[in-house]
Design a protein around this motif. Structure first.
Motif, PDB file in Angstrom:
ATOM      1  N   THR A 104       0.813  -1.220   0.000  1.00 22.61           N
ATOM      2  CA  THR A 104       0.000   0.000   0.000  1.00 22.61           C
ATOM      3  C   THR A 104       0.848   1.273   0.000  1.00 22.61           C
ATOM      4  N   GLU A 105       2.114   1.169   0.432  1.00 22.14           N
ATOM      5  CA  GLU A 105       2.916   2.386   0.582  1.00 22.14           C
ATOM      6  C   GLU A 105       3.848   2.640  -0.596  1.00 22.14           C
ATOM      7  N   LEU A 106       3.968   1.680  -1.500  1.00 18.59           N
ATOM      8  CA  LEU A 106       4.877   1.875  -2.637  1.00 18.59           C
ATOM      9  C   LEU A 106       4.458   3.111  -3.423  1.00 18.59           C
ATOM     10  N   PRO A 107       5.429   3.841  -3.977  1.00 18.66           N
ATOM     11  CA  PRO A 107       5.089   5.067  -4.704  1.00 18.66           C
ATOM     12  C   PRO A 107       4.104   4.794  -5.843  1.00 18.66           C
ATOM     13  N   THR A 108       3.355   5.808  -6.188  1.00 20.04           N
ATOM     14  CA  THR A 108       2.256   5.690  -7.145  1.00 20.04           C
ATOM     15  C   THR A 108       2.673   5.069  -8.478  1.00 20.04           C
ATOM     16  N   GLY A 109       3.856   5.429  -8.973  1.00 18.37           N
ATOM     17  CA  GLY A 109       4.300   4.882 -10.256  1.00 18.37           C
ATOM     18  C   GLY A 109       3.460   5.403 -11.407  1.00 18.37           C
ATOM     19  N   ASP A 110       3.430   4.641 -12.516  1.00 13.30           N
ATOM     20  CA  ASP A 110       2.605   5.093 -13.645  1.00 13.30           C
ATOM     21  C   ASP A 110       1.173   4.594 -13.446  1.00 13.30           C
ATOM     22  N   PHE A 111       0.311   4.913 -14.385  1.00 11.37           N
ATOM     23  CA  PHE A 111      -1.095   4.537 -14.251  1.00 11.37           C
ATOM     24  C   PHE A 111      -1.243   3.016 -14.188  1.00 11.37           C
ATOM     25  N   GLY A 112      -0.431   2.307 -14.951  1.00  9.75           N
ATOM     26  CA  GLY A 112      -0.482   0.846 -14.949  1.00  9.75           C
ATOM     27  C   GLY A 112      -0.162   0.286 -13.570  1.00  9.75           C
ATOM     28  N   PHE A 113       0.863   0.826 -12.948  1.00  8.14           N
ATOM     29  CA  PHE A 113       1.260   0.376 -11.610  1.00  8.14           C
ATOM     30  C   PHE A 113       0.139   0.655 -10.609  1.00  8.14           C
ATOM     31  N   SER A 158     -11.055  -1.439 -11.144  1.00 11.43           N
ATOM     32  CA  SER A 158      -9.644  -1.803 -11.352  1.00 11.43           C
ATOM     33  C   SER A 158      -9.519  -3.017 -12.262  1.00 11.43           C
ATOM     34  N   SER A 159     -10.432  -3.991 -12.142  1.00 11.33           N
ATOM     35  CA  SER A 159     -10.298  -5.185 -12.984  1.00 11.33           C
ATOM     36  C   SER A 159     -10.586  -4.853 -14.449  1.00 11.33           C
ATOM     37  N   GLU A 160     -11.515  -3.939 -14.691  1.00  8.60           N
ATOM     38  CA  GLU A 160     -11.781  -3.548 -16.084  1.00  8.60           C
ATOM     39  C   GLU A 160     -10.559  -2.861 -16.691  1.00  8.60           C
ATOM     40  N   TRP A 161      -9.901  -2.038 -15.885  1.00 15.22           N
ATOM     41  CA  TRP A 161      -8.701  -1.361 -16.392  1.00 15.22           C
ATOM     42  C   TRP A 161      -7.545  -2.334 -16.614  1.00 15.22           C
ATOM     43  N   VAL A 162      -7.439  -3.351 -15.753  1.00 12.37           N
ATOM     44  CA  VAL A 162      -6.384  -4.353 -15.957  1.00 12.37           C
ATOM     45  C   VAL A 162      -6.594  -5.024 -17.312  1.00 12.37           C
ATOM     46  N   ARG A 163      -7.849  -5.356 -17.620  1.00 12.97           N
ATOM     47  CA  ARG A 163      -8.136  -5.969 -18.935  1.00 12.97           C
ATOM     48  C   ARG A 163      -7.808  -5.014 -20.071  1.00 12.97           C
ATOM     49  N   LYS A 164      -8.215  -3.747 -19.919  1.00 14.93           N
ATOM     50  CA  LYS A 164      -7.967  -2.775 -20.997  1.00 14.93           C
ATOM     51  C   LYS A 164      -6.473  -2.569 -21.220  1.00 14.93           C
ATOM     52  N   LEU A 165      -5.727  -2.454 -20.146  1.00 14.40           N
ATOM     53  CA  LEU A 165      -4.286  -2.179 -20.284  1.00 14.40           C
ATOM     54  C   LEU A 165      -3.542  -3.410 -20.786  1.00 14.40           C
ATOM     55  N   GLY A 166      -3.863  -4.573 -20.198  1.00 12.92           N
ATOM     56  CA  GLY A 166      -3.164  -5.792 -20.590  1.00 12.92           C
ATOM     57  C   GLY A 166      -3.457  -6.174 -22.032  1.00 12.92           C
ATOM     58  N   ASP A 167      -4.721  -6.068 -22.393  1.00 11.22           N
ATOM     59  CA  ASP A 167      -5.151  -6.473 -23.731  1.00 11.22           C
ATOM     60  C   ASP A 167      -5.268  -5.248 -24.640  1.00 11.22           C
ATOM     61  N   SER A 172       0.807  -0.362 -23.396  1.00  9.93           N
ATOM     62  CA  SER A 172       0.015  -0.547 -22.167  1.00  9.93           C
ATOM     63  C   SER A 172       0.213  -1.963 -21.622  1.00  9.93           C
ATOM     64  N   HIS A 173       0.346  -2.940 -22.535  1.00  8.58           N
ATOM     65  CA  HIS A 173       0.571  -4.320 -22.101  1.00  8.58           C
ATOM     66  C   HIS A 173       1.900  -4.422 -21.351  1.00  8.58           C
ATOM     67  N   ALA A 174       2.942  -3.838 -21.947  1.00  9.98           N
ATOM     68  CA  ALA A 174       4.276  -3.919 -21.335  1.00  9.98           C
ATOM     69  C   ALA A 174       4.282  -3.265 -19.958  1.00  9.98           C
ATOM     70  N   ARG A 175       3.615  -2.129 -19.834  1.00  7.43           N
ATOM     71  CA  ARG A 175       3.603  -1.437 -18.538  1.00  7.43           C
ATOM     72  C   ARG A 175       2.795  -2.207 -17.495  1.00  7.43           C
ATOM     73  N   ALA A 176       1.661  -2.774 -17.934  1.00  3.84           N
ATOM     74  CA  ALA A 176       0.838  -3.545 -16.992  1.00  3.84           C
ATOM     75  C   ALA A 176       1.600  -4.793 -16.543  1.00  3.84           C
ATOM     76  N   GLN A 177       2.290  -5.456 -17.471  1.00  2.00           N
ATOM     77  CA  GLN A 177       3.041  -6.656 -17.101  1.00  2.00           C
ATOM     78  C   GLN A 177       4.198  -6.296 -16.167  1.00  2.00           C
TER      79      GLN A 177
END
Lengths: 270, 168
Positions: A104-113, A158-167, A172-177
């Motif tokens: 929970t405390e890790l820095p925000t990172g990019d949108f994928g993170f 969040s799950s809808e965005w995981v699908r959108k980014l991954g697929d 977006s796939h590379a960042r999500a992975q």
């Protein structure tokens, strides 16, 4: 060091700790701190979201988490019985007194993170609330039943965005992975079990951590599969410590920002 | 201090019905189901409320507005209690209040069509009708809107974007 499977005891050879006098206080503190810290991280997106709807969504989720944290910390203070309010617990504790999981405390990172972290946490949180809502501690069960309704919207988001980014696009796939790979080793801590959990179970908050981890993994892997993302093949050891107050270097910076106004002007109201 | 008989529960609810939701000013906190109980207690009144969403920032304003509304009737000793169970649900919003929402341009919440607990991720919500033209041909843009309780839709018939009070 421990196997890289959520649900496996994270520190089998770790120091044995006996439960503190007020283990239920510690237990509720963990629940509150997870949401306070993650809510603060989410709030960092306010005004910076990639699109307006998303800016609003992330800010709303941040508000829900912070609100849940306020109610949980108020309950923790009541259980502790030392007169500490939710504000006292949020603003006047130092880093080593915080009990949030490291993820929970890790820095925000990019949108994928941000999204992958939120997805991992939402799935855990929802499944946990479902158990606690049916549990034997009335006040905590009430907060769980309420939070569960809100978290249902969070997980769908969040799950809808995981699908959108991954697929989505190669980018977006590379960042999500990359986010899945980086975050995976922080997920084991969510399912750690220690003396505090045992004491909470005795007080009516009985969570089967192994069952919870299995449910979580099934849910998470299902969504990752649809998103064409994979669980890291060699994730390395699970990283833990937050539940015992051993944090990454990031929490101190977060708390400095979160606590400075309250500490500079104690008792101020506006 | 003037010695007046304690206000009845019914009178207290009537007074509180004048307190509107600060973010949806067409319906009252009674109509929203936020006020769970109201009773005269020693030297004052106790109002029991329940939060809509955990993080709803309007709850503080609502507590202030409750005190202000009662002060008009000379009630200065107001104790506000917060309860979390049963968890607030949009099912408590009555038909009249739903019509007020629609007239204000907010699609009222559909029924909460599950028993609570875990819901399948793939589950889709019922279609929402446009509060402006009534068309059922609408599209969800985001489940998070201008306040915690709203989602954003757009009507494909009249092209009007609109808020929905989302079921909870």
């Amino acid at each position: 060091m421990s196997p890289s499977t959520p649900g496996a005891p994270a520190s089998p050879a770790g120091p044995r700790t006996s439960p503190p006098a007020n283990a239920l206080f510690e237990y509720v503190l963990r629940l509150g701190d997870d949401r306070l810290v993650l809510g603060h991280r989410m709030a960092e997106w306010c005004g910076h979201g990639p699109i307006l709807e998303e800016d609003i969504a992330l800010s709303n989720i941040a508000l829900d988490l912070t609100g849940q944290a306020a109610a949980l910390l108020a309950l923790a203070g009541e259980i502790e019985g030392a007169g500490r309010s939710e504000d006292a617990l949020a603003y006047f504790r130092d880093e080593t007194a915080f009990r949030n999981a490291l993820i929970t405390e890790l820095p925000t990172g990019d949108f994928g993170f941000t999204i992958v972290r939120q997805f991992f946490f939402d799935a855990y949180s929802l499944l946990l609330w479902d158990v606690i809502a049916k549990g034997g501690h009335a006040k905590l069960a009430a907060l769980a039943a309420k939070s569960l309704k809100e978290d249902t919207y969070h997980l769908r988001h969040s799950s809808e965005w995981v699908r959108k980014l991954g697929d989505g696009t190669p980018e977006s796939h590379a960042r999500a992975q990359a986010a899945v790979d980086a975050l995976w080793r922080f997920t084991g801590e969510l399912f750690e079990r220690d003396a505090i959990d045992d004491a909470a179970a005795a007080a009516g908050v009985a969570v089967d951590h192994a069952a919870l981890a299995a449910q979580w993994r099934e849910l998470v892997e299902g969504v990752l599969r649809e998103a064409t993302l994979v669980v890291p093949a060699a994730p390395g050891a699970m990283v833990t410590g937050g539940r015992r107050g051993r944090h990454t270097e990031h929490l101190g910076h977060l708390l400095a920002e979160m606590q400075i106004v309250a500490r500079s002007h104690p008792g101020a109201s506006w | 201090m003037v010695n007046t008989p304690p206000l009845s529960r019914e009178t207290l609810f009537t007074i509180l019905d004048a307190v509107k939701d600060p973010e949806v000013p067409v319906i009252s906190i009674v109509e929203l189901g936020i006020v769970r109980d109201a009773r005269a207690t020693d030297g004052g009144v106790t109002i029991t409320i329940t939060p809509t969403y955990s993080g709803c920032p309007a709850m503080h304003t609502i507590a202030q507005d409750i005190r202000a509304a009662l002060a008009v009737y000379g009630v200065d000793e107001v104790r506000i209690e917060t309860v979390h169970a049963p968890a607030w649900t949009t099912d408590w919003i009555g038909p009249e209040a739903r019509e007020k929402l629609r007239a204000f341009g907010i699609a009222p919440p559909g029924p909460v069509d599950h028993e609570g607990g875990l819901v399948a991720l793939t589950r889709r919500r019922q279609a929402v009708s446009c509060p402006y033209c009534g068309s059922p041909r609408t599209e969800l843009k985001s489940e998070f809107g201008s306040t915690a309780c709203k989602a954003i839709h757009v009507c494909l018939a009249c092209r009007q974007p609109f808020d929905e009070f989302k079921p909870l």
